[in-house]
Design a protein around this motif. Structure first.
Motif, PDB file in Angstrom:
ATOM      1  N   GLU A 143      24.037  -9.677 -14.931  1.00 56.78           N
ATOM      2  CA  GLU A 143      22.855 -10.525 -14.856  1.00 56.78           C
ATOM      3  C   GLU A 143      21.847  -9.904 -13.899  1.00 56.78           C
ATOM      4  N   LEU A 144      20.607  -9.788 -14.351  1.00 54.66           N
ATOM      5  CA  LEU A 144      19.529  -9.178 -13.576  1.00 54.66           C
ATOM      6  C   LEU A 144      18.356 -10.142 -13.528  1.00 54.66           C
ATOM      7  N   THR A 145      17.769 -10.280 -12.358  1.00 56.33           N
ATOM      8  CA  THR A 145      16.601 -11.154 -12.187  1.00 56.33           C
ATOM      9  C   THR A 145      15.347 -10.306 -12.123  1.00 56.33           C
ATOM     10  N   MET A 146      14.423 -10.578 -13.019  1.00 52.60           N
ATOM     11  CA  MET A 146      13.185  -9.803 -13.091  1.00 52.60           C
ATOM     12  C   MET A 146      12.351 -10.009 -11.833  1.00 52.60           C
ATOM     13  N   GLY A 147      11.961  -8.889 -11.226  1.00 48.69           N
ATOM     14  CA  GLY A 147      11.095  -8.946 -10.053  1.00 48.69           C
ATOM     15  C   GLY A 147      11.810  -9.171  -8.748  1.00 48.69           C
ATOM     16  N   LEU A 148      13.125  -9.342  -8.774  1.00 52.09           N
ATOM     17  CA  LEU A 148      13.872  -9.627  -7.549  1.00 52.09           C
ATOM     18  C   LEU A 148      15.166  -8.838  -7.525  1.00 52.09           C
ATOM     19  N   GLY A 149      15.606  -8.489  -6.329  1.00 52.08           N
ATOM     20  CA  GLY A 149      16.914  -7.863  -6.177  1.00 52.08           C
ATOM     21  C   GLY A 149      16.852  -6.366  -5.961  1.00 52.08           C
ATOM     22  N   PRO A 150      17.857  -5.822  -5.281  1.00 52.02           N
ATOM     23  CA  PRO A 150      17.892  -4.379  -4.984  1.00 52.02           C
ATOM     24  C   PRO A 150      18.127  -3.498  -6.204  1.00 52.02           C
ATOM     25  N   TRP A 151      18.537  -4.077  -7.328  1.00 49.25           N
ATOM     26  CA  TRP A 151      18.799  -3.264  -8.519  1.00 49.25           C
ATOM     27  C   TRP A 151      17.541  -2.570  -9.018  1.00 49.25           C
ATOM     28  N   ARG A 152      16.364  -3.041  -8.609  1.00 51.16           N
ATOM     29  CA  ARG A 152      15.106  -2.486  -9.090  1.00 51.16           C
ATOM     30  C   ARG A 152      14.636  -1.286  -8.278  1.00 51.16           C
ATOM     31  N   GLU A 153      15.295  -0.975  -7.179  1.00 53.22           N
ATOM     32  CA  GLU A 153      14.765   0.007  -6.242  1.00 53.22           C
ATOM     33  C   GLU A 153      14.857   1.439  -6.747  1.00 53.22           C
ATOM     34  N   GLY A 154      15.900   1.759  -7.487  1.00 50.08           N
ATOM     35  CA  GLY A 154      16.066   3.127  -7.965  1.00 50.08           C
ATOM     36  C   GLY A 154      15.253   3.408  -9.211  1.00 50.08           C
ATOM     37  N   THR A 155      15.279   4.680  -9.625  1.00 48.20           N
ATOM     38  CA  THR A 155      14.549   5.077 -10.836  1.00 48.20           C
ATOM     39  C   THR A 155      15.067   4.336 -12.059  1.00 48.20           C
ATOM     40  N   TRP A 156      16.389   4.188 -12.138  1.00 48.87           N
ATOM     41  CA  TRP A 156      16.963   3.521 -13.306  1.00 48.87           C
ATOM     42  C   TRP A 156      16.570   2.062 -13.361  1.00 48.87           C
ATOM     43  N   GLY A 157      16.560   1.404 -12.201  1.00 45.37           N
ATOM     44  CA  GLY A 157      16.172   0.008 -12.180  1.00 45.37           C
ATOM     45  C   GLY A 157      14.747  -0.203 -12.663  1.00 45.37           C
ATOM     46  N   GLU A 158      13.856   0.689 -12.269  1.00 46.17           N
ATOM     47  CA  GLU A 158      12.470   0.594 -12.700  1.00 46.17           C
ATOM     48  C   GLU A 158      12.350   0.763 -14.212  1.00 46.17           C
ATOM     49  N   LEU A 159      13.086   1.722 -14.776  1.00 48.59           N
ATOM     50  CA  LEU A 159      13.048   1.945 -16.217  1.00 48.59           C
ATOM     51  C   LEU A 159      13.623   0.749 -16.981  1.00 48.59           C
ATOM     52  N   ILE A 160      14.740   0.228 -16.482  1.00 52.19           N
ATOM     53  CA  ILE A 160      15.383  -0.892 -17.165  1.00 52.19           C
ATOM     54  C   ILE A 160      14.480  -2.122 -17.143  1.00 52.19           C
ATOM     55  N   GLU A 161      13.813  -2.350 -16.005  1.00 51.69           N
ATOM     56  CA  GLU A 161      12.925  -3.508 -15.922  1.00 51.69           C
ATOM     57  C   GLU A 161      11.754  -3.366 -16.901  1.00 51.69           C
ATOM     58  N   LYS A 162      11.216  -2.159 -17.017  1.00 52.30           N
ATOM     59  CA  LYS A 162      10.129  -1.936 -17.978  1.00 52.30           C
ATOM     60  C   LYS A 162      10.606  -2.192 -19.401  1.00 52.30           C
TER      61      LYS A 162
END
Length: 349
Positions: A143-162
């Motif tokens: 489970e991932l929360t859009m716009g929140l959480g440390p999972w977005r900090e890396g390159t992969w997190g940014e790509l996955i969020e996009k």
């Protein structure tokens, strides 16, 4: 019925087959139909790439990369269809989505339903497959929360969020990255909760989120991770830029911090632009003047670099960093002058 043409070979007599055809027309017709059913024309697979007008400029800049990504996705799609006896479905233009920055191409494997997509604050139930170890995304359901959480900090997190921002509920897709030559990664969005667009947030909510991003960015910068810190500062700025002008003073600090990250990442042009944003609001901001001076020196604009560094020293004569950087700029300028003089001597000597 008109008989299909037959090419003669040598002097072979074709009258006997013609007579036999005329004697048994129905039998030969059935035989011909059976042959046609057993020998279909080999299907062709068509890749038709279309680009929406909004993404034209980005895709043109990355045309080589995106063509290779799309070709790779087509090849992987063909392999996954199984037996060659089955008719492959053509890859439609609507099955491909190009990330505007050219970082990846998404191919829809299973279409989702509805028109809604995850927004800020949406809690997404995601199935990930094939992502490398260390990407920050666990294999399997998560489970991932859009716009929140440390999972977005890396390159992969940014790509996955996009990618998630472009998906509908129930959609399954393959991602081919521009800098990854291996097989595509697979992502499934099973469900997500209702979120909000940034324009739906109150000003106080945006400022609170921006403060959180800034604090996290500062932690990452001190930990020696300027790339992740720059992402945090950038997200904070995007939230604050939607506020009516002149905007909160927080923007000045964020641009200055972003410039520090960009210098460490070897991006002097971007760093100089970030410093310009700071100095538009605060012409005497010493850190922005110093960082712009360093950026201009890296770009070879020695006169501009000297002017910024001298402004810093005029206010803070004991600023050791500015003293050292100005000394480097002066030495670099002397080398440039010597090289120019030598070139002139060779030209006119």
């Amino acid at each position: 019925m008109e008989m299909p043409p037959v090419n003669p070979v040598g002097e072979k007599d074709t009258s006997q087959p013609q007579q036999q055809w005329e004697k048994n027309p129905q039998e030969n017709l059935d035989s011909t139909t059976q042959i046609k059913q057993q020998s279909p024309d080999p299907p062709t697979e068509i890749l038709e790439l279309r680009v929406s007008p909004n993404h034209t400029s980005q895709i043109l800049e990355n045309s080589q990369g995106t063509e290779k990504l799309a070709a790779g996705l087509q090849g992987n799609s063909a392999k996954s269809r199984g037996s060659t006896s089955e008719m492959p479905e053509p890859l439609q233009a609507s099955d491909l989505w190009y990330c505007p920055d050219g970082s990846f191409v998404k191919k829809i494997i299973i279409r989702g339903h509805g028109l809604d997509k995850p927004k800020l604050g949406s809690c997404c139930r995601v199935l990930a497959f094939g992502f490398p170890f260390g990407s920050g995304l666990p294999e399997g359901w998560t489970e991932l929360t859009m716009g929140l959480g440390p999972w977005r900090e890396g390159t992969w997190g940014e790509l996955i969020e996009k990618c998630l921002e472009s998906m509908c509920q129930g959609e399954e897709a393959e991602l081919q990255l521009s800098e990854h030559s291996g097989p595509p990664f697979r992502l499934t969005l099973a469900s997500f909760t209702q979120g909000r667009d940034s324009w739906e947030l109150e000003a106080s909510e945006k400022e609170a989120l921006a403060r959180e991003e800034r604090a996290r960015g500062t932690e990452l910068f001190r930990a020696g991770n300027p790339e992740a810190a720059a992402r945090c500062y950038g997200r904070a700025l995007r939230l604050l830029l939607t506020l009516p002008p002149p905007g909160p003073p927080e923007r000045t600090v964020l641009h200055a911090n972003l410039a520090a990250c960009q210098l460490l990442l070897g991006q002097p042009q971007l760093a100089a632009q970030s410093c310009d944003r700071v100095l538009e609001r605060e012409p005497g901001h010493l850190k922005a003047l110093y960082r712009r001076g360093v950026a201009q020196a890296a770009l070879g604009n020695l006169e501009k670099a000297t002017a910024d560094l001298r402004k810093v020293l005029a206010v803070d004569p004991k600023n050791r960093a500015a003293q050292e950087e100005l000394g480097k700029v002066i030495i670099q300028g002397k080398k440039q002058d010597a090289g120019l003089a030598q070139g002139l001597r060779k030209m006119f000597g």
